[in-house]
Design a protein around this motif. Structure first.
Motif, mmCIF file in Angstrom:
data_model
loop_
_atom_site.group_PDB
_atom_site.id
_atom_site.type_symbol
_atom_site.label_atom_id
_atom_site.label_comp_id
_atom_site.label_asym_id
_atom_site.label_seq_id
_atom_site.Cartn_x
_atom_site.Cartn_y
_atom_site.Cartn_z
ATOM 1 N N ARG A 436 0.804 -1.226 0.000
ATOM 2 C CA ARG A 436 0.000 0.000 0.000
ATOM 3 C C ARG A 436 0.836 1.275 0.000
ATOM 4 N NH1 ARG A 436 -3.454 -3.067 3.724
ATOM 5 N NH2 ARG A 436 -2.165 -2.304 5.433
ATOM 6 N N THR A 437 2.137 1.147 0.273
ATOM 7 C CA THR A 437 2.986 2.330 0.407
ATOM 8 C C THR A 437 3.431 2.840 -0.958
ATOM 9 O OG1 THR A 437 3.799 1.573 2.558
ATOM 10 C CG2 THR A 437 5.113 3.232 1.407
ATOM 11 N N VAL A 438 3.143 4.094 -1.232
ATOM 12 C CA VAL A 438 3.586 4.729 -2.474
ATOM 13 C C VAL A 438 5.025 5.207 -2.260
ATOM 14 C CG1 VAL A 438 3.129 6.539 -4.157
ATOM 15 C CG2 VAL A 438 1.223 5.430 -2.964
ATOM 16 N N SER A 439 5.934 4.742 -3.099
ATOM 17 C CA SER A 439 7.364 4.945 -2.876
ATOM 18 C C SER A 439 7.915 6.114 -3.684
ATOM 19 C CB SER A 439 8.130 3.677 -3.264
ATOM 20 O OG SER A 439 8.075 3.489 -4.670
ATOM 21 N N ASP A 440 9.169 6.462 -3.409
ATOM 22 C CA ASP A 440 9.861 7.481 -4.198
ATOM 23 C C ASP A 440 9.936 7.072 -5.666
ATOM 24 O OD1 ASP A 440 10.260 9.088 -2.017
ATOM 25 O OD2 ASP A 440 12.325 8.430 -1.648
ATOM 26 N N PHE A 441 10.077 5.774 -5.912
ATOM 27 C CA PHE A 441 10.115 5.290 -7.295
ATOM 28 C C PHE A 441 8.821 5.661 -8.025
ATOM 29 C CE2 PHE A 441 9.061 2.161 -10.527
ATOM 30 C CZ PHE A 441 10.234 2.069 -11.259
ATOM 31 N N ASP A 442 7.686 5.471 -7.350
ATOM 32 C CA ASP A 442 6.401 5.817 -7.969
ATOM 33 C C ASP A 442 6.350 7.294 -8.346
ATOM 34 O OD1 ASP A 442 4.385 3.354 -7.520
ATOM 35 O OD2 ASP A 442 5.695 3.512 -5.787
ATOM 36 N N TYR A 443 6.741 8.141 -7.403
ATOM 37 C CA TYR A 443 6.677 9.576 -7.665
ATOM 38 C C TYR A 443 7.661 9.991 -8.754
ATOM 39 C CZ TYR A 443 3.906 9.926 -3.388
ATOM 40 O OH TYR A 443 2.932 9.788 -2.436
ATOM 41 N N ARG A 444 8.885 9.459 -8.671
ATOM 42 C CA ARG A 444 9.926 9.854 -9.618
ATOM 43 C C ARG A 444 9.605 9.381 -11.038
ATOM 44 N NH1 ARG A 444 13.641 7.696 -7.038
ATOM 45 N NH2 ARG A 444 13.958 5.787 -8.241
ATOM 46 N N THR A 445 8.997 8.198 -11.141
ATOM 47 C CA THR A 445 8.752 7.610 -12.455
ATOM 48 C C THR A 445 7.416 8.031 -13.056
ATOM 49 O OG1 THR A 445 10.058 5.679 -11.803
ATOM 50 C CG2 THR A 445 8.624 5.427 -13.719
ATOM 51 N N TYR A 446 6.375 8.029 -12.250
ATOM 52 C CA TYR A 446 5.030 8.186 -12.805
ATOM 53 C C TYR A 446 4.459 9.597 -12.698
ATOM 54 C CZ TYR A 446 5.497 3.142 -12.431
ATOM 55 O OH TYR A 446 5.955 1.863 -12.529
ATOM 56 N N LEU A 447 4.779 10.305 -11.608
ATOM 57 C CA LEU A 447 4.171 11.621 -11.422
ATOM 58 C C LEU A 447 4.488 12.585 -12.571
ATOM 59 C CD1 LEU A 447 2.397 13.267 -9.509
ATOM 60 C CD2 LEU A 447 4.483 14.007 -8.326
#
Length: 450
Positions: A436-447
């Motif tokens: 459930r944890t949104v990671s730095d990878f998610d933000y860096r890649t997808y945002l």
């Protein structure tokens, strides 16, 4: 006021006595007692809540899912010390001692949650056959700079970097050993003070990564104690030098993970290695290897107990991803270094450095037991020139490992159904929290892109 010295001693202060139990995650918990109270320890008069050994990685008792804490009144258990594990604490004031203990119910039975008791029960199965397992561990770990609390992530010690960047791979590099000589000398001094059977220390692939080999013991419980004590002295020595040691399986995404390899053989009542092929076909050695491979997926949650553990299983690395075996092949899950003579043994190469050594040895020795009950076939051997097709694989997914563990008859047999449920439910909570944890990878890649 006490002053810290670079030889790892503390000049002054009152000595202390620590009685320690082992938690689910290989963590040490217990009580620190003042001088003169040791008699209470040896009399078995120390109490701790039995739920202490049900705590998850965050220290939560998870009473809502286990019902083992306040739901039943959070009862005490008796903390019974093991005199064999009594050892000095060379990082503490002179005369300080520590001892490992096993949690017992008041009827005298060991707690079903105690990792030391679980391993002891597996060893008893060997004893019932007139056999004794002989085991040795090899622990890899990283030494990092001491500012990790401020930076929020590890970085190599400055002596192993150039302008903040690692100096490249350091496998067997003596300059890396020299760069952290003060730390390693303190670690060896602590190991000597505790009479740990420490053998070679080598630099491994990653910056600040080292491996310490512990010599074999015909006492699996003592071997697990050695491994746990080694983890503690690695951290205490690091603190003494303003550093941090970590047994995370994969502290750096770009560098090698850390493993906890186990060598194991079996001797009979006359001290003869029953795995010795004596120059012939290693039938029993192959059979225990098959037992390990057959139970490996079911026990993977023991070998890889955290979400971070699964980052270590990378194709092309020395962390195995397939259920394979080979003679002297370090890319396989089970390596057979020797098939003949007293040194005939298996090497189990799956577990990460983050594994609880007691649960790890229980799972390995339990898997080997299944190979003693019949002539099992491990399948084709993996060699550098031949990789069998359609080989089963370990999972790369934490939650999948949890579900396989929770439904395994083998796990229920070796660890007990109650511990299987406790461990599985606790790890399932951890796996879901990670999912459930949104990671730095998610933000860096997808945002930026979605």
């Amino acid at each position: 006021m006490a002053s810290d010295r670079m030889d790892g001693k503390t000049d002054s202060g009152d000595p202390r006595f620590e009685i320690l139990i082992v938690g689910m995650n290989g963590d040490l918990r217990g009580k620190q007692l003042p001088p003169g109270t040791e008699d209470k320890v040896w009399a078995g008069d120390i109490r701790l809540p039995t739920s202490t050994q049900s705590l998850d990685i965050w220290g939560d008792d998870n009473d809502d899912i286990t019902g083992l804490s306040l739901t039943i009144g959070d009862p005490d258990g008796k903390v019974i010390p093991d005199r064999r594990s009594l050892a000095p604490m060379p990082w503490a004031p002179e005369g300080s001692m520590q001892v490992l203990a096993t949690m017992h119910e008041f009827d005298g039975s060991p707690s079903f949650m105690d990792p030391r008791a679980i391993l002891a029960s597996v060893v008893e199965r060997y004893a019932a056959r007139g056999l004794t397992p002989v085991v040795a561990t090899e622990l890899e770990f990283y030494v990092t700079s001491g500012d990790w609390r401020e930076t929020g992530r590890p970085c190599p010690p400055g002596s192993l970097t150039y302008r903040g960047e690692p100096n490249g791979f350091q496998l067997y590099d003596m300059s890396a050993v020299d760069a952290l000589d003060g730390y390693l000398q303190t670690l060896r001094a602590y190991a000597k003070a505790q009479d740990l059977p420490a053998d070679a220390t080598t630099a491994e692939f990653g910056p600040g990564q080292f491996e310490v080999n512990l010599l074999h013991r015909a006492d699996a419980l003592a071997a697990a104690d050695d491994c746990l004590y080694l983890k503690r002295i690695a951290e205490q020595a690091a603190r003494r030098h303003g550093l941090k040691s970590t047994c995370m399986a994969k502290p750096y995404s770009e560098h090698a993970g850390s493993g906890l390899h186990v060598h194991a053989s079996i001797i009979d009542g006359q001290g003869r290695n029953i795995l010795d092929a004596k120059g012939g076909e290693p039938k029993l050695l192959k059979s225990v290897t098959a037992g390990l491979l057959n139970t490996m997926r079911e026990a993977q949650l023991i070998f890889a107990p955290f979400a971070n553990s699964y980052r270590r299983f990378q194709p092309g690395s020395f962390a195995p991803v397939d259920l394979t075996w080979g003679s002297g092949h370090r890319g396989t899950a089970i390596r057979i270094p020797d098939k003949d003579g007293p040194a005939a043994r298996i090497e189990h190469r799956v577990a990460g450095a983050d594994a609880n050594p007691y649960l790890l040895l229980a799972a390995i020795l339990g898997g080997m037991l299944t190979g003693l009950d019949g002539e099992l076939d491990p399948g084709e051997e993996t060699t550098p020139s031949h990789i069998p097709v359609n080989t089963a694989r370990l999972t790369h997914d934490f939650l999948s490992a949890v579900e396989i563990f929770r439904t395994s008859p083998f796990i229920a047999d070796i660890f007990g159904a109650r511990y299987q449920a406790l461990y599985g439910d606790t790890k399932r909570k951890e796996a879901l929290a990670h999912l459930r944890t949104v990671s730095d990878f998610d933000y860096r890649t997808y945002l930026p892109r979605l």
